[in-house]
Each structure stands twice: as structure tokens, then as C-alpha cells.
Design a protein around this motif. Structure first.
Motif, PDB file in Angstrom:
ATOM      1  N   ALA A 174       8.795  10.995  -1.003  1.00 22.91           N
ATOM      2  CA  ALA A 174       7.551  10.704  -0.319  1.00 22.91           C
ATOM      3  C   ALA A 174       7.118  11.773   0.534  1.00 22.91           C
ATOM      4  CB  ALA A 174       7.572   9.576   0.747  1.00 22.91           C
ATOM      5  N   GLY A 175       8.156  12.709   1.134  1.00 27.36           N
ATOM      6  CA  GLY A 175       7.713  13.861   2.085  1.00 27.36           C
ATOM      7  C   GLY A 175       7.285  14.850   1.072  1.00 27.36           C
ATOM      8  N   GLU A 176       7.556  14.903  -0.249  1.00 23.17           N
ATOM      9  CA  GLU A 176       6.861  16.043  -1.180  1.00 23.17           C
ATOM     10  C   GLU A 176       5.998  15.499  -2.086  1.00 23.17           C
ATOM     11  OE1 GLU A 176       7.798  19.379  -1.292  1.00 23.17           O
ATOM     12  OE2 GLU A 176       9.038  18.685   0.554  1.00 23.17           O
ATOM     13  N   PHE A 177       5.333  14.178  -1.857  1.00 24.30           N
ATOM     14  CA  PHE A 177       4.672  13.521  -2.923  1.00 24.30           C
ATOM     15  C   PHE A 177       3.147  13.580  -2.379  1.00 24.30           C
ATOM     16  CE2 PHE A 177       2.301   9.441  -4.328  1.00 24.30           C
ATOM     17  CZ  PHE A 177       2.547   9.746  -5.805  1.00 24.30           C
ATOM     18  N   PRO A 178       2.307  14.353  -3.050  1.00 19.27           N
ATOM     19  CA  PRO A 178       0.864  14.731  -2.787  1.00 19.27           C
ATOM     20  C   PRO A 178       0.218  13.801  -3.046  1.00 19.27           C
ATOM     21  CG  PRO A 178       1.405  15.457  -5.210  1.00 19.27           C
ATOM     22  CD  PRO A 178       2.794  14.902  -4.550  1.00 19.27           C
ATOM     23  N   GLY A 179      -1.021  13.832  -2.130  1.00 21.82           N
ATOM     24  CA  GLY A 179      -2.194  12.736  -2.154  1.00 21.82           C
ATOM     25  C   GLY A 179      -3.101  12.822  -0.970  1.00 21.82           C
ATOM     26  N   PRO A 180      -4.210  12.257  -1.018  1.00 25.66           N
ATOM     27  CA  PRO A 180      -5.301  12.466  -0.309  1.00 25.66           C
ATOM     28  C   PRO A 180      -5.091  11.263   0.972  1.00 25.66           C
ATOM     29  CG  PRO A 180      -5.801  10.785  -2.042  1.00 25.66           C
ATOM     30  CD  PRO A 180      -4.678  11.455  -2.457  1.00 25.66           C
ATOM     31  N   ASN A 181      -5.431  11.602   2.114  1.00 22.80           N
ATOM     32  CA  ASN A 181      -5.578  10.761   3.322  1.00 22.80           C
ATOM     33  C   ASN A 181      -7.237  10.490   3.571  1.00 22.80           C
ATOM     34  OD1 ASN A 181      -2.902  10.799   4.079  1.00 22.80           O
ATOM     35  ND2 ASN A 181      -3.134  12.914   4.733  1.00 22.80           N
ATOM     36  N   THR A 182      -7.324   9.219   3.606  1.00 21.17           N
ATOM     37  CA  THR A 182      -8.682   8.595   3.581  1.00 21.17           C
ATOM     38  C   THR A 182      -8.564   7.689   4.665  1.00 21.17           C
ATOM     39  OG1 THR A 182      -8.104   6.953   1.868  1.00 21.17           O
ATOM     40  CG2 THR A 182      -9.303   8.860   1.009  1.00 21.17           C
ATOM     41  N   GLY A 183      -9.894   7.001   5.093  1.00 21.00           N
ATOM     42  CA  GLY A 183     -10.225   6.075   6.218  1.00 21.00           C
ATOM     43  C   GLY A 183      -9.507   4.675   5.902  1.00 21.00           C
ATOM     44  N   GLY A 184      -9.255   4.023   6.873  1.00 23.45           N
ATOM     45  CA  GLY A 184      -8.421   2.716   6.580  1.00 23.45           C
ATOM     46  C   GLY A 184      -7.018   2.728   6.983  1.00 23.45           C
ATOM     47  N   THR A 185      -6.529   1.410   6.899  1.00 26.70           N
ATOM     48  CA  THR A 185      -5.040   1.522   7.076  1.00 26.70           C
ATOM     49  C   THR A 185      -4.327   2.136   5.986  1.00 26.70           C
ATOM     50  OG1 THR A 185      -4.900  -0.772   5.912  1.00 26.70           O
ATOM     51  CG2 THR A 185      -5.760  -0.722   8.492  1.00 26.70           C
ATOM     52  N   PRO A 186      -3.058   2.410   6.426  1.00 30.34           N
ATOM     53  CA  PRO A 186      -2.245   2.854   5.335  1.00 30.34           C
ATOM     54  C   PRO A 186      -2.078   2.216   4.040  1.00 30.34           C
ATOM     55  CG  PRO A 186      -1.073   3.300   7.554  1.00 30.34           C
ATOM     56  CD  PRO A 186      -2.432   2.451   7.590  1.00 30.34           C
ATOM     57  N   LEU A 187      -2.088   0.642   4.291  1.00 34.96           N
ATOM     58  CA  LEU A 187      -1.621  -0.224   3.248  1.00 34.96           C
ATOM     59  C   LEU A 187      -3.132  -0.200   2.149  1.00 34.96           C
ATOM     60  CD1 LEU A 187       0.570  -1.874   2.196  1.00 34.96           C
ATOM     61  CD2 LEU A 187      -0.880  -3.765   2.938  1.00 34.96           C
ATOM     62  N   THR A 188      -4.335  -0.026   2.747  1.00 33.11           N
ATOM     63  CA  THR A 188      -5.452  -0.125   2.100  1.00 33.11           C
ATOM     64  C   THR A 188      -5.777   1.251   1.381  1.00 33.11           C
ATOM     65  OG1 THR A 188      -6.914   0.495   4.077  1.00 33.11           O
ATOM     66  CG2 THR A 188      -6.724  -1.870   3.331  1.00 33.11           C
ATOM     67  N   GLN A 189      -5.368   2.540   2.181  1.00 31.24           N
ATOM     68  CA  GLN A 189      -5.433   3.597   1.638  1.00 31.24           C
ATOM     69  C   GLN A 189      -4.426   3.483   0.341  1.00 31.24           C
ATOM     70  OE1 GLN A 189      -5.019   7.044   4.135  1.00 31.24           O
ATOM     71  NE2 GLN A 189      -5.447   5.761   5.805  1.00 31.24           N
ATOM     72  N   THR A 190      -3.098   3.225   0.454  1.00 36.08           N
ATOM     73  CA  THR A 190      -2.418   3.205  -0.735  1.00 36.08           C
ATOM     74  C   THR A 190      -3.087   2.479  -1.922  1.00 36.08           C
ATOM     75  OG1 THR A 190      -0.280   3.470   0.339  1.00 36.08           O
ATOM     76  CG2 THR A 190      -0.300   2.446  -1.727  1.00 36.08           C
TER      77      THR A 190
END
Length: 287
Positions: A174-190
Motif C-alpha cells: 500500500a505504501g507504493e500503491f499509486p492513487g488519487p486522494n479525493t474528498g470524503g472518508t477513506p472508505l468512500t474514497q476507496t
């Protein structure tokens, strides 16, 4: 980690791309435009050549984790008239979704394989790849093949490693896994990300009414899960790796999986400070 990751290489190509560019990158032998240059355009030949070099490196890194990935001879050229029709180079919305799905699957697999190697699980890494290569010959569709890779990875990862080992490897991945950070809780972002790359369709997240010190719990329902599932089990690895990227210190547990009428899945997710880490790759249904 050795060399550049798939996510970083794809991000470099995306940073070079322009919506109205007159140049593109394609395979000089076949004319195909595969991931990571599926529908990318560039403003001039020099920029397209930089993207071609990055795409060549991307495919070389990909073949470390997926020996079945085809080889391409990338070249920079002016956008051919009528480009956008044909396998591997669709410029339609569907083509972009396929590219996003393929890229996501590649990122998950590469991050997990690199973490297995970094954490000293070379035998498990080889066993997972052997199982995938043994069963992949019957699959021709690129999207189905990527989903099969993730499903095989989840099942073999679950059988080869203990829960504690899985948590260790996935935290590193997970430390090397790319991806966007958007609004909302971590669960809804996922789950929004999984929806964007068409791993799932609709989803619903409900917070648990019971409050426990040091723990949060949710009930999640997902529709149209793209990964192949068994009648009594579902792979959870792509959910967990993205969620761990957002909650790196949490102990995650996925449990109480149920398949509902219409093919939807419902399960519980908990994140705690000191609880057990379970259901990180593959979870048996409870009924």
C-alpha cells in the motif's frame, strides 16, 4: 523497490499528454495503442518520443509481474486519420474505462509482487505467478485477463501466507500503491476509486450503530463486482490495498460476507488500533 513503479511511469506519460495534441505513441509493428498510451495525444514529436520511452519501460516492468504481457515496439508519429477504432487503441469512453481498469489491475499486482519480494516471500511470489500462468492461457480478452490476474493473486496470496504475513506484505504494498486522494472518508474514497475504474458498480456504506473504543465499523454493499467470485467467497485484496493506502496504521478486518439476490455483495469492514487483521485477500461467505 527497484526502478520506477507502473503508477509513476503512467503518471509521467499523463503529464506529457494534451487533449488536442497532433502526435501519439503506437506500436510500429501492429499499430496498436495499449496501456499506458491507449488514447494519449502529445503536442509535438519530441514529447511523444519521451512518452514512447516511458511506455517501453512500463511494459518491461509489467512483464516482470505478468510474463504473458505482449511486447510492443513503440514509436512516436502524427495521429493517423480515423484513429480510435480497433482493439487496443480505442479513443471512446469505453476505451478509457478499459485503460483505467487495466492500469489499476497492473498497479495492484505490481505493488503486491514487489512487496512479496521485499518482505522475503520469494517462494510465495513464484507460486502465485505459476498458478496465474497455468490458468491464463484460456483467456484472450485483456480486461478479463487482468481481472483473472487479480483473482488468482488474491486466492493464492490467501493460501500461501498467514493473516499476519498478509497484513505485513499489504502494508508494504500500500505504501507504493499509486492513487488519487479525493474528498470524503477513506472508505468512500476507496469505493469511489473502485467505481471509477469499473471494479464495482454502485455501492453503499453504512456506519455501525455500535461504538467501540479504538474501532470503527461499517456495513458495505457493492453491485456489479468485476472480479470473478466463487458462490461462497469473494476476493477482497483490491479493496484492502487501496484502503490501507489511506489508513496505513489501521488494523483492517473484512468479515460477514454475504451474497444478496441479484449478485450484490454485503460485508463488514472494521478499522481498529489493535484488533486482528483478517479477510485481507479472500473471504468466505457466511450464508
Amino acid at each position: 523497490m527497484v526502478g520506477e513503479t507502473l503508477g509513476k511511469l503512467r503518471a509521467r506519460i499523463e503529464s506529457l499528454a494534451r487533449d488536442d495534441g497532433d502526435f501519439c505513441v503506437l506500436c510500429g509493428r501492429t499499430g496498436v495503442r495499449p496501456v499506458p498510451v491507449t488514447d494519449a495525444r502529445f503536442e509535438d514529436r519530441a514529447t511523444a518520443e519521451q512518452a514512447a520511452e516511458a511506455a517501453t519501460t512500463y511494459r518491461a516492468v509489467l512483464r516482470r509481474w505478468d510474463p504473458r504481457a505482449p511486447c510492443y515496439d513503440f514509436i512516436a508519429c502524427e495521429v493517423p486519420e480515423g484513429l480510435g477504432v480497433g482493439p487496443g487503441r480505442r479513443a471512446t469512453a469505453t476505451g478509457r474505462r478499459n485503460a483505467s481498469l487495466t492500469g489499476f489491475c497492473h498497479d495492484v499486482a505490481a505493488a503486491v509482487f514487489e512487496a512479496l519480494s521485499a518482505e522475503g516471500f520469494a517462494d510465495a511470489e513464484s507460486a502465485i505467478m505459476d498458478a496465474y500462468c497455468e490458468s491464463a492461457d484460456a483467456i484472450d480478452d485483456p480486461d478479463d485477463l487482468c481481472l483473472h490476474l487479480l483473482t488468482t493473486l488474491a486466492a493464492e496470496f490467501d493460501s500461501q501466507l498467514t493473516s499476519a504475513e498478509q497484513a505485513r506484505v499489504l502494508r508494504t504494498a500500500a505504501g507504493e500503491f499509486p492513487g488519487p486522494n479525493t474528498g470524503g472518508t477513506p472508505l468512500t474514497q476507496t469505493f469511489e476509486r473502485l467505481q471509477t475504474v469499473t471494479i464495482i458498480g454502485d455501492y453503499a456504506v453504512e456506519s455501525s450503530p455500535e461504538w467501540v473504543v479504538g474501532q470503527q465499523s461499517w456495513t458495505v454493499t457493492i453491485d456489479d463486482y468485476a472480479l470473478p467470485t466463487a458462490p461462497d467467497a469473494m476476493p477482497t485484496l483490491p479493496i484492502v490495498i487501496d484502503l490501507l493506502r489511506r489508513l496505513p496504521r489501521a488494523r483492517l478486518a473484512l468479515s460477514d460476507v454475504r451474497q444478496l439476490d441479484g449478485g450484490s455483495w454485503r460485508f463488514e469492514v472494521s478499522a481498529s488500533e489493535n484488533g486482528p487483521s483478517t479477510g485481507l485477500a479472500w473471504v468466505q461467505a457466511t450464508g
